[in-house]
Enzyme design. Structure first.
Site, PDB file in Angstrom:
ATOM      1  N   TYR A 111      10.665  16.484  19.656  1.00 21.89           N
ATOM      2  CA  TYR A 111       9.941  17.350  20.596  1.00 21.89           C
ATOM      3  C   TYR A 111      10.633  17.299  21.950  1.00 21.89           C
ATOM      4  O   TYR A 111      11.007  16.228  22.434  1.00 21.89           O
ATOM      5  CB  TYR A 111       8.494  16.868  20.750  1.00 21.89           C
ATOM      6  CG  TYR A 111       7.717  17.590  21.835  1.00 21.89           C
ATOM      7  CD1 TYR A 111       6.966  18.714  21.541  1.00 21.89           C
ATOM      8  CD2 TYR A 111       7.748  17.124  23.149  1.00 21.89           C
ATOM      9  CE1 TYR A 111       6.260  19.374  22.539  1.00 21.89           C
ATOM     10  CE2 TYR A 111       7.045  17.782  24.150  1.00 21.89           C
ATOM     11  CZ  TYR A 111       6.300  18.910  23.842  1.00 21.89           C
ATOM     12  OH  TYR A 111       5.615  19.567  24.828  1.00 21.89           O
TER      13      TYR A 111
ATOM     14  N   GLU B 144       9.061  24.911  25.911  1.00 15.94           N
ATOM     15  CA  GLU B 144       8.668  23.859  24.980  1.00 15.94           C
ATOM     16  C   GLU B 144       9.326  24.132  23.629  1.00 15.94           C
ATOM     17  O   GLU B 144       9.134  25.209  23.054  1.00 15.94           O
ATOM     18  CB  GLU B 144       7.152  23.838  24.831  1.00 15.94           C
ATOM     19  CG  GLU B 144       6.641  22.740  23.921  1.00 15.94           C
ATOM     20  CD  GLU B 144       5.131  22.806  23.741  1.00 15.94           C
ATOM     21  OE1 GLU B 144       4.510  21.740  23.635  1.00 15.94           O
ATOM     22  OE2 GLU B 144       4.585  23.923  23.706  1.00 15.94           O
TER      23      GLU B 144
END
Length: 439
Positions: free
Chosen positions: A160, A248
């Site tokens: 991530y 993101e």
């Protein structure tokens, strides 16, 4: 922009990244040498997945090879052009949960994998022009107009990574975790030690040592560490280039062939930068938005539809919420949340009334204005013009307070229109609820 906090390890920056939440700021003033221009926050920009991938691709970020198709024949041709071992076909809608969605054509799933290009054409024929229903769409679903045909890549490891603005750091931060492809909030709660943060100096940008350290923290090793660091720097270049508030990537993946690839990404933009991001904002997809919200944004109004029958016409988000609450307290139900904001003009008042009366659920309108920046006389003139030109048929209750309020009250009282005045918010809510009961 406002963000929320959950724990020290994840930090305020992580919370904003994982939840993707940002509240609209109050009116902001942008100054130049010769003038001040008031800029209002606008409705958030909506981009489809393929559009975000294209922005990343244009900034040198590694993404899967893909094509976009509007017809089944175009999808088939795209699949052939890819010459990939495996192909993924994705319906392009803004709602999540596409993989488990259902089409009204009978097809199950808005995401399909296949090794046969011919199957891509058949599947696209059952997607395009049909409505896809997921856990995040309305009951009737959303009509699919575009599909993305992409090269399917194996992922040997998922991480991530995000870049976002953080008030506490007065600028951008990088947030990452070696555990990606899952709900990052759960990772932060269960294993906060796996959340890493790097503060970026806005003048220096992402330094090589920072990018390499983040890549190492994400678990990339050997040549992949340098490759991941380069991707991180390119993502920061994109962040600056498009005036993003958040980029993101989940997952930022590693393939068995030794590639670092951005498989899925979410980009949030600073709506106040629209004036210099014309090309990006021109991609805004409003097809899945509430038409009233879209129309409100066109007039710099903030509108959210609710389930009640009393329309709320206010200035300021706090006042709007208080108005909704007190209507509910007196047994009524708000039909909407409409915020005029500060620098309102008479034509915006007229546009607001047009929006409110377009909702068939509305049986009464409650105007609640506290004139600090707002001139109450402008509101009053807008109200009387709207009532006459739109031939208002529902009861109208008005409570005005603040700047130029006496002039505003004179305008309303001398208008000869059936407008009910209220002394305070409580009185206004009572009268609006009573007006519906009377009718």
């Amino acid at each position: 922009m406002t963000y929320f906090r959950f724990n020290m390890a994840a930090s305020m920056a992580c919370q904003a990244a994982v939840r993707g939440l940002r509240a609209a700021s109050t009116k902001q003033l942008l100054g130049s040498r010769n003038q001040l221009a008031r800029v209002s926050p606008r409705r958030w920009l909506n981009l489809q997945e393929y559009q975000s991938k294209k922005l990343m691709q244009d900034s040198g970020v590694t993404v899967q090879r893909f094509f976009v198709a509007d017809t089944a024949s175009e999808a088939l041709e795209a699949a052939k052009r890819l010459k990939a071992k495996e192909i993924v076909l994705k319906a392009q809608i803004l709602a999540g949960g596409r993989g488990k969605g259902v089409f009204d054509s009978g097809l199950k799933g808005g995401v399909h994998l296949t090794k046969d290009p011919a199957v891509v054409g058949e599947l696209a024929g059952k997607m395009l022009g049909f409505s896809l229903t997921t856990k995040q769409t309305p009951k009737e679903g959303v009509k699919v107009k575009t599909v993305m045909v992409a090269e399917a890549l194996d992922i040997s490891r998922e991480t991530y990574f995000a870049i976002l603005m953080d008030r506490s750091c007065n600028g951008p931060v990088m947030v990452g975790s070696p555990q990606g492809g899952v709900d990052i909030e759960e990772v932060a709660a269960a294993t906060p030690e796996l959340i890493f943060k790097e503060v970026i100096d806005i003048f220096e940008g992402v330094r090589d040592d920072q990018a390499l350290r983040m890549a190492a923290n994400l678990g990339f090793k050997g040549p992949l560490e340098r490759q991941a660091a380069n991707q991180i720097k390119r993502l920061y270049d994109l962040f600056l280039k498009v005036d993003a508030t958040q980029v993101e990537v989940n997952p930022l993946g590693e393939t068995p062939e030794g590639q670092v690839v951005c498989f899925d990404a979410k980009i949030n933009f600073d709506d106040n930068a629209e004036f210099r991001q014309k090309a990006v904002f021109a991609m805004d997809d409003t097809a899945e938005s509430d038409p009233l919200e879209t129309e409100a944004a066109r007039h710099d109004l903030k509108y959210i539809g609710l389930d009640g029958n009393i329309a709320c016409f206010v200035n300021g988000a706090g006042l709007a919420m208080a108005t909704c609450d007190i209507i509910d307290l007196h047994g009524g139900k708000p039909a909407n949340f409409l915020d005029l904001g500060g620098g309102v003009k008479e034509n915006q008042v007229y546009a607001a009334f047009k929006l409110l009366t377009a909702d068939p659920k509305v049986e009464a309108i409650l105007v609640n204005i506290f004139g600090g920046i707002v001139n109450c006389a402008i509101i009053a003139n807008g109200i009387t013009k709207a009532c006459r030109e739109l031939e208002l048929k529902v009861p109208l209750v008005v409570r005005l307070e603040g700047t130029n309020v006496q002039e505003a009250k004179r305008i309303l009282s001398e208008s000869g229109l059936p407008i009910t005045s209220a002394t305070d918010l409580d009185d206004a809510a009572k009268k609006a609820v009573a007006a519906i009961a009377k009718n």
